[in-house]
Scaffold this active site. Structure first.
Site, short mmCIF file in Angstrom:
data_model
loop_
_atom_site.label_atom_id
_atom_site.label_comp_id
_atom_site.label_asym_id
_atom_site.label_seq_id
_atom_site.Cartn_x
_atom_site.Cartn_y
_atom_site.Cartn_z
N HIS A 159 1.94 -47.16 2.06
CA HIS A 159 2.00 -47.04 0.60
C HIS A 159 1.44 -48.31 -0.01
O HIS A 159 0.99 -49.22 0.70
CB HIS A 159 3.42 -46.70 0.12
CG HIS A 159 4.47 -47.72 0.44
ND1 HIS A 159 4.49 -48.97 -0.11
CD2 HIS A 159 5.53 -47.67 1.29
CE1 HIS A 159 5.52 -49.64 0.35
NE2 HIS A 159 6.17 -48.88 1.22
N HIS A 212 2.25 -51.85 1.29
CA HIS A 212 1.56 -52.31 2.50
C HIS A 212 0.13 -52.73 2.17
O HIS A 212 -0.35 -53.75 2.64
CB HIS A 212 1.50 -51.20 3.56
CG HIS A 212 2.83 -50.62 3.91
ND1 HIS A 212 3.12 -49.30 3.71
CD2 HIS A 212 3.95 -51.18 4.42
CE1 HIS A 212 4.36 -49.06 4.10
NE2 HIS A 212 4.90 -50.19 4.52
N CYS A 267 21.09 -52.81 10.68
CA CYS A 267 20.31 -51.86 9.87
C CYS A 267 19.17 -51.34 10.73
O CYS A 267 18.27 -52.10 11.08
CB CYS A 267 19.74 -52.50 8.61
SG CYS A 267 18.55 -51.40 7.79
N CYS A 313 15.67 -51.98 9.09
CA CYS A 313 15.18 -53.36 9.18
C CYS A 313 15.03 -53.79 10.64
O CYS A 313 14.44 -54.81 10.92
CB CYS A 313 16.14 -54.35 8.54
SG CYS A 313 16.30 -54.23 6.77
N CYS A 324 22.80 -51.75 3.69
CA CYS A 324 21.66 -52.68 3.70
C CYS A 324 21.18 -52.84 2.27
O CYS A 324 20.83 -51.86 1.62
CB CYS A 324 20.54 -52.11 4.57
SG CYS A 324 19.01 -53.02 4.34
N HIS A 360 17.46 -51.45 1.92
CA HIS A 360 17.21 -50.01 2.01
C HIS A 360 18.28 -49.15 1.32
O HIS A 360 18.11 -47.95 1.16
CB HIS A 360 17.09 -49.58 3.48
CG HIS A 360 15.87 -50.16 4.13
ND1 HIS A 360 15.91 -51.27 4.94
CD2 HIS A 360 14.58 -49.80 4.04
CE1 HIS A 360 14.69 -51.55 5.34
NE2 HIS A 360 13.86 -50.69 4.81
N LYS A 365 12.20 -52.03 -5.54
CA LYS A 365 11.15 -52.21 -4.55
C LYS A 365 10.52 -50.87 -4.21
O LYS A 365 11.23 -49.91 -3.94
CB LYS A 365 11.74 -52.82 -3.28
CG LYS A 365 10.67 -53.07 -2.20
CD LYS A 365 11.26 -53.47 -0.86
CE LYS A 365 10.14 -53.73 0.14
NZ LYS A 365 10.58 -53.79 1.52
N LYS A 405 9.46 -46.31 0.93
CA LYS A 405 9.52 -44.89 1.27
C LYS A 405 10.97 -44.40 1.17
O LYS A 405 11.23 -43.32 0.67
CB LYS A 405 8.97 -44.67 2.67
CG LYS A 405 8.79 -43.20 2.95
CD LYS A 405 8.41 -42.93 4.39
CE LYS A 405 8.72 -41.50 4.75
NZ LYS A 405 9.56 -41.40 5.94
N1 MSP Z 1 6.85 -54.62 10.99
C1 MSP Z 1 7.43 -55.58 10.11
C2 MSP Z 1 6.59 -56.84 10.08
C3 MSP Z 1 6.35 -57.50 11.40
S1 MSP Z 1 5.30 -58.87 11.25
C4 MSP Z 1 5.40 -59.62 12.73
C5 MSP Z 1 7.52 -55.01 8.71
N2 MSP Z 1 6.77 -53.95 8.46
S2 MSP Z 1 6.75 -53.16 7.07
O1 MSP Z 1 5.78 -52.11 7.26
O2 MSP Z 1 8.05 -52.77 6.71
O3 MSP Z 1 6.29 -54.15 5.98
C6 MSP Z 1 5.09 -54.83 6.10
C7 MSP Z 1 4.82 -55.67 4.87
O4 MSP Z 1 4.67 -54.84 3.73
C8 MSP Z 1 5.91 -56.68 4.56
O5 MSP Z 1 5.32 -57.93 4.26
C9 MSP Z 1 6.54 -56.15 3.33
O6 MSP Z 1 7.04 -57.16 2.51
C10 MSP Z 1 5.37 -55.44 2.68
N3 MSP Z 1 5.85 -54.49 1.72
C11 MSP Z 1 6.43 -53.29 1.94
N4 MSP Z 1 6.82 -52.78 0.74
C12 MSP Z 1 6.49 -53.65 -0.25
C13 MSP Z 1 6.53 -53.63 -1.64
N5 MSP Z 1 7.07 -52.66 -2.32
N6 MSP Z 1 5.94 -54.67 -2.30
C14 MSP Z 1 5.28 -55.68 -1.65
N7 MSP Z 1 5.24 -55.72 -0.35
C15 MSP Z 1 5.96 -54.80 0.38
O7 MSP Z 1 8.26 -55.54 7.91
#
Ligand code: MSP
Length: 499
Positions: A17, A20, A125, A128, A143, A146, A295, A298
């Site tokens: 989304h 990411h 969690c 997480c 959490c 989430h 935030k 999903k």
């Molecule tokens: N897999 C772990 C990271 C491991 S790094 C060695 C993870 N994955 S994640 O898919 O959940 O998130 C990846 C990144 O996307 C994180 O930096 C997270 O902060 C970012 N974001 C996910 N949702 C977000 C928002 N709504 N806004 C900004 N960034 C966000 O964590």
């Protein structure tokens, strides 16, 4: 100078989304800017494929974890070119070459005496993939990220002696005040460390989907250890027959969201020290994209699909909006309505119209050739030092600030057109020289902003610089006056058409 920048690797249990896309776009802007400075750049992104959430999602869907990972990793991989993210490699943690290197490094951590067997009990969690303590536990044992219930977990597994890194980490935060940026986040990391470090569980006994612990193959590594190590392992196999580790490690910059600060600012440096590896130069912690003050995620169901935005408005508009709307480093709301407003007022009107007007006037009044005339001194003064200013801000990953400085010049150029009114000058034969100077200055200003916008709006900058007959995008080309005059310009379709 080699410059190595990374994004977090994305969990494959959900579709990508905008949250990411955000981290990847930011990392790409920095990478492109560094390439403009002539640095040897390596941008890494990829997917985090092991762990419980993926195993559980696969079970629900009746496929193997590898099948689920293959399918979803492909969605993240395919997203990158759509975002114009020019990553140099895409790592997948289920890649056997990663697995093998994780085992090697973790064996070293074990041999160096940083691991012991123990029993863990605590609130966990699954989303997480993290045990929670203290203020990480929300009301009713949930959490806070989430807003889902935590589960009580107890198991025999291997522990990493994080507590023995208390002193080295305190020293790290004392001595390297810019290790974590922005400053506010460094304080957060530092107080976490000063609050006292507890050993952390390093492996999982009841899970098969992970990297087997080499000294105890009945267990797999806890997914975060496997994941963090991607930043190092990728360099070993990103290029066939070549090991890039000596060139690019330590990383120049890890960009991450604030939810994963603890792992990157506390566990990661400790793990590197335990393995005898050098620490990265900087971590930059960004905030969240919010929708209706929550935030985007999903699990909360409030996500924007980057593909839909791209289809309607184009990639550059998406990149621009993400870095403009929310000050990089802080949290901020995004919404389709605000997006449309910025698209129309800033991209279409302020930049798009400026470009079409300038090129149209050059065609109409000067046969499509930029006059070799004197540059307007007042305008030149307003561009003085802009390239350096932008570079300094981007060195600190202040991407919104840097964009703002560039945009001030876009607005300055719009005022300049209104003040000079070239259409009036064109009616007066005695003002021919003045018109030459005005058009040259305008073309030059536009060229400079296009060069500086290139990391943010790569396709737009490419089109615009092509139309200006000055395709050079090195940072040196951003100097007002670096364009010689005499360039042949061409007409331009609207850069940001009405949607
Ligand atoms: N897999 C772990 C990271 C491991 S790094 C060695 C993870 N994955 S994640 O898919 O959940 O998130 C990846 C990144 O996307 C994180 O930096 C997270 O902060 C970012 N974001 C996910 N949702 C977000 C928002 N709504 N806004 C900004 N960034 C966000 O964590």
């Amino acid at each position: 100078m080699p410059f190595y920048v990374t994004t977090p690797i994305y969990y494959v249990n959900a579709a990508p989304h905008l949250g990411h896309a955000y981290t990847s776009i930011a990392a790409d802007v920095i990478a492109r800017h560094m390439r403009q400075r002539g640095e040897e750049v390596f941008l890494l992104t990829g997917t985090d494929e092991h762990g419980e959430p993926v195993a559980e999602a696969a079970e629900r869907e009746g496929v193997t974890p590898q099948e689920l990972a293959d399918r979803n990793a492909e969605r993240f991989r395919a997203l990158m070119p759509l975002l114009e993210v020019a990553n140099d490699f895409f790592i997948r943690t289920s890649d056997p070459r990663h697995v093998e290197r994780v085992q090697e490094i973790m064996q070293r951590v074990y041999d160096n005496g940083h691991v012991y067997a123990g029993t863990y009990e605590g609130w966990y969690c699954p989303r997480c993939a993290d045990f929670k303590t203290g203020n990480e536990i929300g009301p009713g044992d949930t959490c806070p990220i989430h807003e889902t219930p935590l589960t009580r977990e107890k198991e025999e597994n291997w522990f990493f002696r994080l507590s023995s890194f208390q002193e080295p980490l305190e020293r790290l935060y004392r001595e390297r005040t810019d290790f974590v940026l922005p400053r506010m986040r460094a304080n957060e990391a530092r107080s976490f460390v000063e609050g006292g470090l507890h050993d952390v569980s390093l492996s999982r006994a009841n899970l098969r989907w992970g990297v087997p612990v080499p000294w105890d193959p009945a267990q797999v590594f806890y997914v975060w250890f496997d994941a963090l190590l991607n930043y190092v392992t990728a360099l070993g196999f990103a290029r066939d027959g070549e090991d890039l580790t000596a060139t690019f490690w330590p990383a120049s910059l890890h960009i991450i969201g604030k939810d994963i600060l603890k792992f990157h600012a506390v566990i990661w440096p400790a793990l590197l020290l335990a393995a005898g590896l050098e620490l990265p130069e900087h971590l930059f912690i960004h905030g969240y994209l919010l929708m209706n003050d929550k935030k985007m995620s999903k699990s909360l169901g409030n996500v924007l699909d980057p593909l839909e935005v791209i289809e309607r408005f184009g990639t550059d508009a998406l990149r621009y909006y993400c870095l403009r709307e929310v000050s990089f480093g802080q949290d901020g709301n995004v919404s389709p309505a605000d997006f449309e407003t910025r698209y129309e007022t800033e991209l279409a009107n302020e930049l798009g119209n400026l470009a079409s007007r300038t090129l149209a006037m050059l065609a109409r009044y000067r046969d499509g050739v930029v006059p070799r005339a004197e540059l307007d001194q007042a305008l030149a003064a307003d561009f003085d030092g802009l390239g350096e200013e932008v570079a300094e801000l981007i060195d600190r990953a202040e991407l919104t600030q840097a964009l703002e400085r560039i945009w001030q010049r876009v607005r300055r150029l719009n005022r300049y057109v209104e003040e000079r009114a070239p259409w009036k000058l064109a009616k007066d034969p005695a003002a021919a020289q003045e018109l030459d100077a005005t058009l040259r200055s305008l073309a030059e200003g536009l060229r400079c902003v296009a060069v500086l916008l290139q990391p943010y709006l790569p396709a737009t900058a490419h089109t615009l610089l092509g139309a200006l007959g000055a395709p050079g995008t090195d940072l040196a080309a951003a100097r007002f006056g670096a364009g010689a005059g005499g360039e042949h310009v061409s007409a331009l379709e609207p850069l940001f058409p009405k949607r």
